[in-house]
Design an enzyme around this catalytic site. Structure first.
Site, PDB file in Angstrom:
ATOM      1  N   PRO A  88       0.831  -1.250   0.172  1.00 20.43           N
ATOM      2  CA  PRO A  88       0.084   0.083   0.017  1.00 20.43           C
ATOM      3  C   PRO A  88       0.623   1.316  -0.082  1.00 20.43           C
ATOM      4  O   PRO A  88       1.887   1.336   0.919  1.00 20.43           O
ATOM      5  CB  PRO A  88      -0.763  -0.151   1.275  1.00 20.43           C
ATOM      6  CG  PRO A  88      -0.063  -1.037   2.130  1.00 20.43           C
ATOM      7  CD  PRO A  88       0.569  -1.934   1.140  1.00 20.43           C
ATOM      8  N   ASN A  89       0.560   2.250  -0.801  1.00 16.04           N
ATOM      9  CA  ASN A  89       0.848   3.582  -0.788  1.00 16.04           C
ATOM     10  C   ASN A  89       2.122   3.660  -1.671  1.00 16.04           C
ATOM     11  O   ASN A  89       2.515   4.881  -2.010  1.00 16.04           O
ATOM     12  CB  ASN A  89       1.136   4.089   0.455  1.00 16.04           C
ATOM     13  CG  ASN A  89      -0.041   4.293   1.357  1.00 16.04           C
ATOM     14  OD1 ASN A  89      -1.219   4.921   0.878  1.00 16.04           O
ATOM     15  ND2 ASN A  89      -0.256   3.865   2.570  1.00 16.04           N
TER      16      ASN A  89
ATOM     17  N   ARG B  87       5.110  10.922  -2.720  1.00 12.37           N
ATOM     18  CA  ARG B  87       5.177  10.552  -1.376  1.00 12.37           C
ATOM     19  C   ARG B  87       6.241  10.515  -0.631  1.00 12.37           C
ATOM     20  O   ARG B  87       7.136   9.737  -0.680  1.00 12.37           O
ATOM     21  CB  ARG B  87       4.322   9.120  -1.108  1.00 12.37           C
ATOM     22  CG  ARG B  87       4.437   8.540   0.113  1.00 12.37           C
ATOM     23  CD  ARG B  87       4.095   6.945   0.362  1.00 12.37           C
ATOM     24  NE  ARG B  87       3.872   6.609   1.520  1.00 12.37           N
ATOM     25  CZ  ARG B  87       4.442   5.277   1.925  1.00 12.37           C
ATOM     26  NH1 ARG B  87       4.704   4.366   1.249  1.00 12.37           N
ATOM     27  NH2 ARG B  87       4.200   4.973   3.345  1.00 12.37           N
TER      28      ARG B  87
ATOM     29  N   TYR C  66      11.441   7.941   0.565  1.00  8.40           N
ATOM     30  CA  TYR C  66      11.326   7.005  -0.288  1.00  8.40           C
ATOM     31  C   TYR C  66      11.952   7.140  -1.715  1.00  8.40           C
ATOM     32  O   TYR C  66      11.962   6.378  -2.423  1.00  8.40           O
ATOM     33  CB  TYR C  66       9.736   6.548  -0.341  1.00  8.40           C
ATOM     34  CG  TYR C  66       9.404   6.128   0.935  1.00  8.40           C
ATOM     35  CD1 TYR C  66       9.841   5.111   1.651  1.00  8.40           C
ATOM     36  CD2 TYR C  66       8.056   6.804   1.440  1.00  8.40           C
ATOM     37  CE1 TYR C  66       9.104   4.816   2.824  1.00  8.40           C
ATOM     38  CE2 TYR C  66       7.443   6.574   2.704  1.00  8.40           C
ATOM     39  CZ  TYR C  66       8.215   5.355   3.325  1.00  8.40           C
ATOM     40  OH  TYR C  66       7.662   5.087   4.500  1.00  8.40           O
TER      41      TYR C  66
ATOM     42  N   ASN D 148       7.576  -5.955  -1.345  1.00  6.69           N
ATOM     43  CA  ASN D 148       7.917  -4.924  -0.291  1.00  6.69           C
ATOM     44  C   ASN D 148       6.250  -4.818   0.364  1.00  6.69           C
ATOM     45  O   ASN D 148       5.674  -4.162  -0.431  1.00  6.69           O
ATOM     46  CB  ASN D 148       8.362  -3.562  -0.882  1.00  6.69           C
ATOM     47  CG  ASN D 148       8.265  -2.513   0.235  1.00  6.69           C
ATOM     48  OD1 ASN D 148       7.675  -2.597   1.548  1.00  6.69           O
ATOM     49  ND2 ASN D 148       8.926  -1.382  -0.247  1.00  6.69           N
TER      50      ASN D 148
ATOM     51  N   ALA E  81       3.450  -0.915   4.541  1.00  8.92           N
ATOM     52  CA  ALA E  81       2.875  -0.770   6.172  1.00  8.92           C
ATOM     53  C   ALA E  81       2.356  -2.193   6.553  1.00  8.92           C
ATOM     54  O   ALA E  81       2.448  -2.564   7.701  1.00  8.92           O
ATOM     55  CB  ALA E  81       1.738   0.177   6.312  1.00  8.92           C
TER      56      ALA E  81
ATOM     57  N   ASP F  85       1.337 -15.594   6.331  1.00 11.93           N
ATOM     58  CA  ASP F  85       0.693 -17.104   6.429  1.00 11.93           C
ATOM     59  C   ASP F  85       0.697 -17.490   4.887  1.00 11.93           C
ATOM     60  O   ASP F  85       1.308 -18.691   4.352  1.00 11.93           O
ATOM     61  CB  ASP F  85      -0.697 -17.265   7.184  1.00 11.93           C
ATOM     62  CG  ASP F  85      -0.578 -17.307   8.433  1.00 11.93           C
ATOM     63  OD1 ASP F  85       0.327 -17.317   9.003  1.00 11.93           O
ATOM     64  OD2 ASP F  85      -1.705 -17.072   9.056  1.00 11.93           O
TER      65      ASP F  85
ATOM     66  N   GLU G 135      12.531  -9.961   1.033  1.00  7.53           N
ATOM     67  CA  GLU G 135      11.970  -8.819   1.483  1.00  7.53           C
ATOM     68  C   GLU G 135      12.680  -7.599   1.092  1.00  7.53           C
ATOM     69  O   GLU G 135      13.804  -7.497   1.292  1.00  7.53           O
ATOM     70  CB  GLU G 135      11.809  -9.018   2.915  1.00  7.53           C
ATOM     71  CG  GLU G 135      10.965  -7.655   3.543  1.00  7.53           C
ATOM     72  CD  GLU G 135      10.741  -8.122   5.236  1.00  7.53           C
ATOM     73  OE1 GLU G 135      11.346  -9.059   5.638  1.00  7.53           O
ATOM     74  OE2 GLU G 135      10.367  -7.069   5.638  1.00  7.53           O
TER      75      GLU G 135
ATOM     76  N   HIS H 298      12.842  -2.884   1.485  1.00  7.40           N
ATOM     77  CA  HIS H 298      12.330  -1.645   1.930  1.00  7.40           C
ATOM     78  C   HIS H 298      13.016  -0.811   1.278  1.00  7.40           C
ATOM     79  O   HIS H 298      14.433  -0.884   1.523  1.00  7.40           O
ATOM     80  CB  HIS H 298      12.142  -1.878   3.530  1.00  7.40           C
ATOM     81  CG  HIS H 298      11.364  -2.820   4.082  1.00  7.40           C
ATOM     82  ND1 HIS H 298       9.882  -2.584   3.898  1.00  7.40           N
ATOM     83  CD2 HIS H 298      11.504  -4.033   4.711  1.00  7.40           C
ATOM     84  CE1 HIS H 298       9.359  -3.740   4.656  1.00  7.40           C
ATOM     85  NE2 HIS H 298      10.419  -4.442   4.922  1.00  7.40           N
ATOM     86  N   LEU H 299      12.550   0.342   0.804  1.00  7.72           N
ATOM     87  CA  LEU H 299      13.225   1.457   0.553  1.00  7.72           C
ATOM     88  C   LEU H 299      13.967   2.281   1.376  1.00  7.72           C
ATOM     89  O   LEU H 299      15.191   2.552   1.357  1.00  7.72           O
ATOM     90  CB  LEU H 299      12.253   2.481  -0.298  1.00  7.72           C
ATOM     91  CG  LEU H 299      11.613   1.954  -1.572  1.00  7.72           C
ATOM     92  CD1 LEU H 299      10.193   2.636  -1.537  1.00  7.72           C
ATOM     93  CD2 LEU H 299      12.403   2.072  -2.894  1.00  7.72           C
ATOM     94  N   SER H 300      13.342   2.285   2.519  1.00 10.27           N
ATOM     95  CA  SER H 300      14.021   2.916   3.746  1.00 10.27           C
ATOM     96  C   SER H 300      14.600   2.015   4.663  1.00 10.27           C
ATOM     97  O   SER H 300      14.321   0.885   4.651  1.00 10.27           O
ATOM     98  CB  SER H 300      13.047   3.881   4.711  1.00 10.27           C
ATOM     99  OG  SER H 300      12.067   2.944   5.161  1.00 10.27           O
TER     100      SER H 300
ATOM    101  N   ARG I  97      14.098   3.847  12.107  1.00  8.31           N
ATOM    102  CA  ARG I  97      12.965   4.656  12.192  1.00  8.31           C
ATOM    103  C   ARG I  97      12.060   4.405  13.283  1.00  8.31           C
ATOM    104  O   ARG I  97      12.528   3.878  14.139  1.00  8.31           O
ATOM    105  CB  ARG I  97      11.914   4.473  10.668  1.00  8.31           C
ATOM    106  CG  ARG I  97      12.745   4.771   9.495  1.00  8.31           C
ATOM    107  CD  ARG I  97      12.018   4.565   8.155  1.00  8.31           C
ATOM    108  NE  ARG I  97      10.812   5.560   8.204  1.00  8.31           N
ATOM    109  CZ  ARG I  97       9.846   5.595   7.198  1.00  8.31           C
ATOM    110  NH1 ARG I  97      10.071   4.491   6.432  1.00  8.31           N
ATOM    111  NH2 ARG I  97       8.804   6.394   7.466  1.00  8.31           N
TER     112      ARG I  97
HETATM  113  C1  DQA Z   1       8.402   0.874   3.672  1.00 13.42           C
HETATM  114  C2  DQA Z   1       8.638   0.996   4.954  1.00 13.42           C
HETATM  115  C3  DQA Z   1       7.283   0.768   5.570  1.00 13.42           C
HETATM  116  O1  DQA Z   1       7.150   1.070   7.202  1.00 13.42           O
HETATM  117  C4  DQA Z   1       6.223   1.764   5.227  1.00 13.42           C
HETATM  118  O2  DQA Z   1       4.903   1.551   5.795  1.00 13.42           O
HETATM  119  C5  DQA Z   1       6.241   1.704   3.682  1.00 13.42           C
HETATM  120  C6  DQA Z   1       7.357   1.503   2.778  1.00 13.42           C
HETATM  121  C7  DQA Z   1      10.004   0.947   2.899  1.00 13.42           C
HETATM  122  O3  DQA Z   1       9.857   0.573   1.653  1.00 13.42           O
HETATM  123  O4  DQA Z   1      10.564   1.479   3.380  1.00 13.42           O
HETATM  124  O5  DQA Z   1       5.255   2.381   3.210  1.00 13.42           O
HETATM  125  O6  DQA Z   1       8.021  -0.480   3.380  1.00 13.42           O
END
Ligand code: DQA
Length: 144
Positions: A10-11, A18, A23, A74, A77, A87, A98, A100-102, A107
């Site tokens: 999401p997002n 964003r 990001y 990724n 949230a 699951d 897995e 994550h950009l950040s 954080r």
């Molecule tokens: C994220 C980190 C998550 O905490 C956040 O909710 C995101 C992006 C990242 O790619 O850094 O939406 O997964």
């Protein structure tokens, strides 16, 4: 060619606008295009899927039990909340990375827990969009 699916949670459809300081300035389409190009260079056919809905992500994971050789995900949230995605990942017997950009460990405390970290092959966090390219190299190594 071996097939890899990249799932964005999401997002992430709003990357570029964003929180660019966190990001990055690239859009999801730009990232997906770069992943496709890079994948072709290293012998991977890359498909991408984005959803803002937990159930859709679960269904997508279920649907790739056949037909894909590896998964990069990724969950955004949902990383921190989703037992359902965890699951679903347990249903797979293909390498999963897995991303994550950040750097989620630098954080807020609630971001420092991943519900999936212990059911994937590995995690890459903190390198922006480059992390996805690293993940493709990682899955290539795992499936070769
Ligand atoms: C994220 C980190 C998550 O905490 C956040 O909710 C995101 C992006 C990242 O790619 O850094 O939406 O997964």
């Amino acid at each position: 060619m071996r097939k890899v699916l990249v799932i964005h949670g999401p997002n992430l459809n709003l990357l570029g606008v964003r929180e660019p300081d966190t990001y990055g300035a690239f859009t999801l389409d730009e990232i997906n295009l770069e992943l496709k190009d890079f994948g072709e260079k290293i012998g991977l056919s890359v498909d991408a899927f984005q959803s803002n809905h937990e159930g859709e992500i679960v269904e997508k994971i279920q649907s790739i039990r056949k037909g894909y050789n590896a998964l990069v995900i990724n969950p955004a949230a949902y990383t921190h909340t989703s037992i359902a995605i965890r699951d679903a990942l347990l249903l797979l017997d293909i390498p999963t990375v897995e991303v994550h950009l950040s750097n989620i460990y630098k954080r807020e405390p609630f971001r420092q827990k991943s519900m999936i970290a212990d059911v994937v092959n590995g995690q890459i966090a903190g390198f922006g969009k480059h992390g996805y390219l690293l993940a493709l190299q990682a899955v290539l190594n795992l499936i070769s």
